[in-house]
Scaffold this motif. Sequence first.
Motif, PDB file in Angstrom:
ATOM      1  N   GLN A 146       2.597  11.295  -8.974  1.00 47.59           N
ATOM      2  CA  GLN A 146       1.732  11.757 -10.066  1.00 47.59           C
ATOM      3  C   GLN A 146       0.820  12.899  -9.617  1.00 47.59           C
ATOM      4  O   GLN A 146       0.028  13.407 -10.411  1.00 47.59           O
ATOM      5  N   GLY A 147       0.927  13.249  -8.353  1.00 47.47           N
ATOM      6  CA  GLY A 147       0.125  14.355  -7.833  1.00 47.47           C
ATOM      7  C   GLY A 147      -1.329  14.002  -7.626  1.00 47.47           C
ATOM      8  O   GLY A 147      -2.188  14.891  -7.581  1.00 47.47           O
ATOM      9  N   MET A 148      -1.636  12.714  -7.457  1.00 47.03           N
ATOM     10  CA  MET A 148      -3.021  12.300  -7.341  1.00 47.03           C
ATOM     11  C   MET A 148      -3.460  12.153  -5.873  1.00 47.03           C
ATOM     12  O   MET A 148      -4.663  11.993  -5.619  1.00 47.03           O
ATOM     13  N   VAL A 149      -2.516  12.167  -4.939  1.00 43.60           N
ATOM     14  CA  VAL A 149      -2.874  12.111  -3.518  1.00 43.60           C
ATOM     15  C   VAL A 149      -2.122  13.194  -2.776  1.00 43.60           C
ATOM     16  O   VAL A 149      -1.075  13.686  -3.237  1.00 43.60           O
ATOM     17  N   ALA A 150      -2.681  13.549  -1.622  1.00 41.28           N
ATOM     18  CA  ALA A 150      -2.060  14.601  -0.825  1.00 41.28           C
ATOM     19  C   ALA A 150      -0.883  14.050  -0.020  1.00 41.28           C
ATOM     20  O   ALA A 150      -0.741  12.847   0.197  1.00 41.28           O
ATOM     21  N   ARG A 151      -0.050  14.982   0.407  1.00 43.98           N
ATOM     22  CA  ARG A 151       1.120  14.609   1.214  1.00 43.98           C
ATOM     23  C   ARG A 151       0.696  13.946   2.523  1.00 43.98           C
ATOM     24  O   ARG A 151       1.345  13.000   2.993  1.00 43.98           O
ATOM     25  N   SER A 152      -0.373  14.369   3.114  1.00 47.64           N
ATOM     26  CA  SER A 152      -0.839  13.829   4.378  1.00 47.64           C
ATOM     27  C   SER A 152      -1.206  12.350   4.266  1.00 47.64           C
ATOM     28  O   SER A 152      -0.980  11.553   5.182  1.00 47.64           O
ATOM     29  N   GLN A 187       0.831  -1.199   0.000  1.00 43.15           N
ATOM     30  CA  GLN A 187       0.000   0.000   0.000  1.00 43.15           C
ATOM     31  C   GLN A 187       0.871   1.256   0.000  1.00 43.15           C
ATOM     32  O   GLN A 187       0.570   2.237  -0.693  1.00 43.15           O
ATOM     33  N   ASN A 188       1.957   1.210   0.749  1.00 37.15           N
ATOM     34  CA  ASN A 188       2.847   2.377   0.816  1.00 37.15           C
ATOM     35  C   ASN A 188       3.491   2.661  -0.536  1.00 37.15           C
ATOM     36  O   ASN A 188       3.636   3.820  -0.956  1.00 37.15           O
ATOM     37  N   LYS A 189       3.853   1.585  -1.240  1.00 36.70           N
ATOM     38  CA  LYS A 189       4.449   1.775  -2.570  1.00 36.70           C
ATOM     39  C   LYS A 189       3.442   2.393  -3.542  1.00 36.70           C
ATOM     40  O   LYS A 189       3.784   3.274  -4.342  1.00 36.70           O
ATOM     41  N   ARG A 190       2.168   1.930  -3.480  1.00 39.86           N
ATOM     42  CA  ARG A 190       1.148   2.487  -4.384  1.00 39.86           C
ATOM     43  C   ARG A 190       0.908   3.964  -4.098  1.00 39.86           C
ATOM     44  O   ARG A 190       0.787   4.786  -5.020  1.00 39.86           O
ATOM     45  N   ILE A 191       0.868   4.322  -2.837  1.00 37.87           N
ATOM     46  CA  ILE A 191       0.634   5.719  -2.463  1.00 37.87           C
ATOM     47  C   ILE A 191       1.787   6.596  -2.925  1.00 37.87           C
ATOM     48  O   ILE A 191       1.592   7.735  -3.393  1.00 37.87           O
ATOM     49  N   LYS A 192       2.993   6.067  -2.822  1.00 36.30           N
ATOM     50  CA  LYS A 192       4.150   6.846  -3.266  1.00 36.30           C
ATOM     51  C   LYS A 192       4.065   7.130  -4.768  1.00 36.30           C
ATOM     52  O   LYS A 192       4.398   8.225  -5.236  1.00 36.30           O
ATOM     53  N   GLU A 193       3.642   6.131  -5.570  1.00 32.86           N
ATOM     54  CA  GLU A 193       3.494   6.328  -7.013  1.00 32.86           C
ATOM     55  C   GLU A 193       2.424   7.373  -7.317  1.00 32.86           C
ATOM     56  O   GLU A 193       2.590   8.250  -8.183  1.00 32.86           O
ATOM     57  N   LEU A 194       1.308   7.262  -6.593  1.00 34.38           N
ATOM     58  CA  LEU A 194       0.232   8.236  -6.802  1.00 34.38           C
ATOM     59  C   LEU A 194       0.656   9.630  -6.372  1.00 34.38           C
ATOM     60  O   LEU A 194       0.251  10.633  -6.978  1.00 34.38           O
ATOM     61  N   PHE A 195       1.468   9.692  -5.299  1.00 32.98           N
ATOM     62  CA  PHE A 195       1.933  11.003  -4.834  1.00 32.98           C
ATOM     63  C   PHE A 195       2.845  11.652  -5.868  1.00 32.98           C
ATOM     64  O   PHE A 195       2.801  12.871  -6.100  1.00 32.98           O
TER      65      PHE A 195
END
Length: 348
Positions: free
Chosen positions: A138-144, A128-136
């Motif tokens: 791409q600017g699709m999720v917030a830093r929080s 899950q952490n790896k997926r969030i990092k990829e989305l981050f």
Amino acid sequence: MKTKFIIPAACILGLALAVAWMANIFNDRVPPGTVESAAQAVGDAVPVVTGEIMIVEPVPGTIVAKQATDISSRILARVEKILVRAGDTVKKGDLLIQLEQADLLSRQAQATELVNGAKARLKEADLQNKRIKELFKQGMVARSELDQTQASTDSLQAELSQAQQLLNETQTTLLYSTITAPISGRIVDRYAEPGDTATPGGTLLSLYNPQSLRIEAHVREQLALSLNIGDAVSIQVPSLSRELQGTIDELVPAANAGARSFQIHVLMDYSVDLLPGMFARLLFDLRKEERILVPTDRIARVGQLDIAWVLSDGSSQKRLVTTGKKYNDLIEVLSGINEGDRILPVQR
């Protein structure tokens, strides 16, 4: 009327005769004076001379084991079996006691499952952490959201570490259920039986190393100050009628204020029949002195008296003597005979 006086008179006469007989009146008496005893041949007389002997101070001691241990349990558990008894010889690492393991195995299984569960959750959190990092990126999720995912992963990592420590603890506790010999030696005593509950610190067996036996003794101050480590010491073990040789291994550098003595330890050669707790006597050479020595066969023992026959003016004279220690076929005479006297064989 006459009979009344005759009976008492007869009793008195009989009593008088009995007293006279006990006083030896009816036997021949030897007139007062001295009776010369038959003299032994002058050639049989041995001159009394002095000899140089070593004055020895005996010190009582006790045989103890330098390596001795009480074996106890580190956990609370029921004793399943004990494989040794008093007197058995064991080697270092031999199994001595087996404690019950059912509860411990159950705890180990629980800890193992906790570790497996923590690993599974951590693996999912890493993905899950790896997926969030990829989305981050791409600017699709917030830093929080990224920080929250990373914190969750770190928390699961800590849980896994905690579960692993718990598993290690249960595995170590399981090892405590198997008690082995810490040293090679001999079992002194057995204080538990299968079915008893072993408590932490409670003695189950006692063990000592026969190769480490030594003598522990307390020596008076003046003598102790003249001793050095490595000095040779003669040893007597009265119960075995044996004499040994030993060396001083240790001098405790502090005196016993009450007894005014120092404790010393003396090493000795190993013998299978020497056991801890036996009495031993240390013999310390002090000085050489001149003493009167006569052959032991020239002294007669009569009851508690020692008697010798001395040639005096061509006849034998009986003397009471006070004897001391024996030295092979000679015995020390403390009084009753002087140097230069001629002592005769024992007269029967």
